[in-house]
Design a protein around this motif. Structure first.
Motif, PDB file in Angstrom:
ATOM      1  N   GLU A   1     -14.994  -9.578 -14.232  1.00 37.67           N
ATOM      2  CA  GLU A   1     -14.272  -8.362 -13.874  1.00 37.67           C
ATOM      3  C   GLU A   1     -13.947  -8.310 -12.377  1.00 37.67           C
ATOM      4  N   GLU A   2     -14.917  -8.735 -11.544  1.00 41.84           N
ATOM      5  CA  GLU A   2     -14.650  -8.737 -10.100  1.00 41.84           C
ATOM      6  C   GLU A   2     -13.537  -9.725  -9.747  1.00 41.84           C
ATOM      7  N   ASN A   3     -13.529 -10.869 -10.431  1.00 43.69           N
ATOM      8  CA  ASN A   3     -12.448 -11.826 -10.227  1.00 43.69           C
ATOM      9  C   ASN A   3     -11.099 -11.191 -10.543  1.00 43.69           C
ATOM     10  N   LEU A   4     -11.051 -10.480 -11.669  1.00 46.79           N
ATOM     11  CA  LEU A   4      -9.796  -9.824 -12.054  1.00 46.79           C
ATOM     12  C   LEU A   4      -9.423  -8.741 -11.048  1.00 46.79           C
ATOM     13  N   ARG A   5     -10.434  -7.998 -10.603  1.00 47.93           N
ATOM     14  CA  ARG A   5     -10.184  -6.932  -9.626  1.00 47.93           C
ATOM     15  C   ARG A   5      -9.542  -7.517  -8.371  1.00 47.93           C
ATOM     16  N   LEU A   6     -10.002  -8.711  -7.977  1.00 46.11           N
ATOM     17  CA  LEU A   6      -9.449  -9.355  -6.787  1.00 46.11           C
ATOM     18  C   LEU A   6      -8.000  -9.773  -7.005  1.00 46.11           C
ATOM     19  N   GLY A   7      -7.669 -10.095  -8.259  1.00 47.83           N
ATOM     20  CA  GLY A   7      -6.277 -10.417  -8.555  1.00 47.83           C
ATOM     21  C   GLY A   7      -5.365  -9.235  -8.257  1.00 47.83           C
ATOM     22  N   ALA A   8      -5.919  -8.034  -8.405  1.00 46.30           N
ATOM     23  CA  ALA A   8      -5.137  -6.815  -8.146  1.00 46.30           C
ATOM     24  C   ALA A   8      -5.474  -6.247  -6.771  1.00 46.30           C
ATOM     25  N   TYR A   9      -5.882  -7.127  -5.844  1.00 43.87           N
ATOM     26  CA  TYR A   9      -6.344  -6.639  -4.531  1.00 43.87           C
ATOM     27  C   TYR A   9      -5.308  -5.768  -3.839  1.00 43.87           C
ATOM     28  N   ILE A  10      -4.040  -6.129  -3.958  1.00 45.40           N
ATOM     29  CA  ILE A  10      -3.010  -5.379  -3.227  1.00 45.40           C
ATOM     30  C   ILE A  10      -2.543  -4.143  -3.994  1.00 45.40           C
ATOM     31  N   VAL A  11      -3.007  -3.999  -5.255  1.00 48.52           N
ATOM     32  CA  VAL A  11      -2.558  -2.859  -6.060  1.00 48.52           C
ATOM     33  C   VAL A  11      -3.379  -1.619  -5.684  1.00 48.52           C
ATOM     34  N   LYS A  12      -2.695  -0.555  -5.324  1.00 47.14           N
ATOM     35  CA  LYS A  12      -3.420   0.650  -4.891  1.00 47.14           C
ATOM     36  C   LYS A  12      -3.626   1.631  -6.053  1.00 47.14           C
ATOM     37  N   ASP A  13      -2.706   1.607  -6.999  1.00 50.27           N
ATOM     38  CA  ASP A  13      -2.718   2.575  -8.094  1.00 50.27           C
ATOM     39  C   ASP A  13      -3.792   2.232  -9.128  1.00 50.27           C
ATOM     40  N   LYS A  14      -4.772   3.140  -9.287  1.00 56.80           N
ATOM     41  CA  LYS A  14      -5.891   2.884 -10.207  1.00 56.80           C
ATOM     42  C   LYS A  14      -5.424   2.665 -11.641  1.00 56.80           C
ATOM     43  N   GLY A  15      -4.412   3.454 -12.047  1.00 53.85           N
ATOM     44  CA  GLY A  15      -3.876   3.333 -13.401  1.00 53.85           C
ATOM     45  C   GLY A  15      -3.299   1.945 -13.639  1.00 53.85           C
ATOM     46  N   ALA A  16      -2.606   1.424 -12.628  1.00 49.07           N
ATOM     47  CA  ALA A  16      -2.004   0.094 -12.756  1.00 49.07           C
ATOM     48  C   ALA A  16      -3.093  -0.965 -12.878  1.00 49.07           C
ATOM     49  N   ILE A  17      -4.214  -0.746 -12.168  1.00 49.52           N
ATOM     50  CA  ILE A  17      -5.302  -1.729 -12.241  1.00 49.52           C
ATOM     51  C   ILE A  17      -5.917  -1.735 -13.637  1.00 49.52           C
ATOM     52  N   SER A  18      -6.147  -0.528 -14.199  1.00 46.13           N
ATOM     53  CA  SER A  18      -6.775  -0.537 -15.525  1.00 46.13           C
ATOM     54  C   SER A  18      -5.790  -1.036 -16.582  1.00 46.13           C
ATOM     55  N   ALA A  19      -4.487  -0.796 -16.360  1.00 49.32           N
ATOM     56  CA  ALA A  19      -3.489  -1.385 -17.263  1.00 49.32           C
ATOM     57  C   ALA A  19      -3.523  -2.907 -17.162  1.00 49.32           C
ATOM     58  N   GLY A  20      -3.785  -3.397 -15.961  1.00 44.84           N
ATOM     59  CA  GLY A  20      -3.900  -4.834 -15.752  1.00 44.84           C
ATOM     60  C   GLY A  20      -5.055  -5.432 -16.536  1.00 44.84           C
ATOM     61  N   TYR A  21      -6.220  -4.760 -16.461  1.00 45.47           N
ATOM     62  CA  TYR A  21      -7.378  -5.224 -17.251  1.00 45.47           C
ATOM     63  C   TYR A  21      -7.013  -5.275 -18.741  1.00 45.47           C
ATOM     64  N   ASP A  22      -6.385  -4.184 -19.220  1.00 45.91           N
ATOM     65  CA  ASP A  22      -6.035  -4.123 -20.646  1.00 45.91           C
ATOM     66  C   ASP A  22      -5.131  -5.282 -21.038  1.00 45.91           C
ATOM     67  N   ARG A  23      -4.134  -5.542 -20.188  1.00 50.14           N
ATOM     68  CA  ARG A  23      -3.186  -6.606 -20.481  1.00 50.14           C
ATOM     69  C   ARG A  23      -3.906  -7.960 -20.569  1.00 50.14           C
TER      70      ARG A  23
END
Lengths: 291, 236
Positions: free
Chosen positions: B95-117
């Protein structure tokens, strides 16, 4: 007597621990032992005294010094170390550079402030606590409290914040961290800033404890804190804390039971013994690899 | 035109690794780059992503010159990469690895959508989200590297040797996922030694030899070229 020495040592050890975290933070991210860290610690203590002397008041004076010393840490990296990384020079070149930087800082302090020992104000003075035959001064208590709080803050930053995640990622794979959008050079600057701030707090606490500061104060303290960091497992924050406490307590014991001539060498004797038994230190990870 | 590379030249020390590469990737395509070891495939990707410096030539992304921009600026431009050798963060969790993939993403909703995808594409990563990445198998690490690259919702995804060292069933699965990701609207530039799989998955392809493009065109045509068959596909 024994209990008294343990308490004295714990307070002192907290100071070492705060210097040791600086070694650990920078080592974690750059795989570099920053030998200028002892001088940074002395700079922090001296600047705290300069600011306090300018009527900043004690706490604002220390905070001003923390910021200035943090910036010094960033400057060391930007001016002396980052160019070496860009050229992919050998690790030993950076190591020797930090030794050189250490001498430059110490000597500049001597040039501008003089080499003599100067009185540092006592930071905490609200009597002492007596438990049985053990007397613990308010300075010692506050040294422990402030150090533990700072340790907690550092652990929080490294393990619970986004910049901390970026620090851990850069530590494990700087190239991949860059590709994720992390500006690794910024993360390194931030790390040097944190190390400089912690060293200043250590300098102010230890300066306030002995009520004395001088430009060379970072030399022996820096070496012992380095021993503490390696002892605990360099790169590990809990390791730096434990290492610092072991060094502090053993030094205090050696001074009172073996004579004060042994106080400076005991840390290194323990370091050698621990490294023979556990080469990675007490909390060290096996197989740290440079990636 | 999404990505346009003009006369790109890169040196590694004294070695002239890229000798004037011209290449184009259109929006929505899967373009593969094939070639033997040392042909310059990874160097090309490194030059696009700012890991290596271009001595001459330009890289233009959506009309903007991005030659030699710093690596950390790529994800902001909506380009991301799954690098050669996967390069996951071994001591961090999935999960931390994935979170780092979204390092530049500020929007929390977009990050959780990223995890789902990502978990949708690779359910196995969801099962292991608390596990340290270094303890995953090679195939799982590859899924993680691709998933991590998707977390910043890229428009252009660069994949460097995604099938290298994987068991055959994982290779098939990774290629299925590549096609699936492409269907979701992501343009893909794929670098592969497994020319067979790469050509069958791609729209177009470029063949790289000794730092030069020696052939380009529709993947099907390249796959049926006798020289290619002999040199890369183990046929003929």
């Amino acid at each position: 007597m024994l209990a008294q020495q343990i308490f004295n040592g714990l307070a002192l050890g907290m100071g070492y621990a705060l210097i040791a975290v600086g070694y650990s933070l920078v080592f974690g991210i750059l795989r570099l032992v920053n030998f200028s860290h002892g001088a940074i610690y002395a700079f922090g203590a001296e600047m705290a005294m300069v600011f306090i002397g300018l009527n900043f008041g004690i706490v604002p004076g220390i905070i001003a010094s923390m910021i200035l010393t943090g910036i010094l840490g960033i400057a060391i990296d930007k001016i002396a170390l980052e160019p070496l990384r860009k050229k992919h020079s050998m690790p030993i070149a950076s190591l020797i550079t930090t030794i050189g930087v250490s001498n430059i800082i110490t000597n500049l302090l001597i040039v501008f402030l003089g080499s003599e020992k100067r009185n540092f104000p006592q930071l905490f003075n609200f009597g002492s606590v007596k438990i049985g035959s053990v007397v613990i001064s308010s300075t010692q208590i506050m040294m422990c409290v402030v150090s533990l709080i700072l340790m907690g803050v550092l652990v929080f930053i490294v393990y619970k914040t986004k910049i901390g995640l970026a620090m851990r990622a850069s530590e494990q794979n700087a190239k991949a961290a860059n590709l994720m959008g992390i500006n690794v050079n910024f993360v390194i600057s931030f790390t040097f800033f944190l190390a400089g701030m912690s060293a200043t707090i250590a300098g102010a606490l230890v300066g306030g404890y002995y009520q004395i500061v001088y430009p060379n104060m970072g030399f022996m303290a820096g070496l012992k804190a380095f021993a503490a960091a390696v002892l605990g497992g360099i790169g590990s924050l809990p390791g730096a804390l434990l290492g610092g406490l072991i060094v502090g307590v053993s030094e205090s014991m050696a001074a009172s039971f073996m004579g004060s001539t042994y106080r400076d060498s005991i840390a290194f004797v323990i370091l050698i013994i621990v490294l023979i038994v556990r080469p990675h230190g007490l909390f060290g990870r096996k197989g740290i690899t440079k990636v | 035109m999404m990505l346009k590379i003009n006369d790109l030249n890169t040196y590694y020390g004294a070695i002239h690794a890229l000798k004037g590469i011209d290449m184009e990737v259109d929006e929505g395509e899967i373009v593969s780059l094939i070639g033997s070891n040392g042909a310059g495939k990874t160097t090309l990707l490194n030059t696009i992503t700012g890991v290596a410096r271009a001595a001459k030539g330009t890289v233009v992304f959506k009309g903007r010159d991005i030659t030699n921009i710093p690596s950390y600026a790529m994800t902001k431009l909506k380009i991301s990469i799954s690098p050669e050798g996967r390069e996951v963060f071994p001591e961090l969790t999935v999960e931390e690895n994935l979170r780092l993939g979204a390092y530049i993403v500020k929007d929390k909703g977009a990050i959780s959508a990223g995890y789902d995808r990502v978990y949708d594409l690779f359910p196995r990563l969801k099962e292991r989200y608390k596990q340290q990445a270094g303890t995953l198998s090679g195939g799982e690490q590859q899924m993680l590297a691709v998933g991590r690259a998707l977390m910043s919702s890229p428009e252009l995804l660069l994949l460097d040797e995604p099938s290298l060292g994987l068991a055959p069933n994982f290779v098939l699965m990774i290629f299925d996922m590549i096609k699936e990701i492409n269907k979701q609207g992501v343009t893909i530039l794929l670098i592969e030694q497994n020319a067979n799989m790469a050509l069958s998955a791609s729209d177009r392809a470029y063949v790289l030899e000794n730092g030069k493009v020696t052939m380009s065109g529709e993947a099907k045509k390249i796959a049926s070229d006798p020289k290619i068959k002999k040199a890369y596909l183990g046929l003929g």
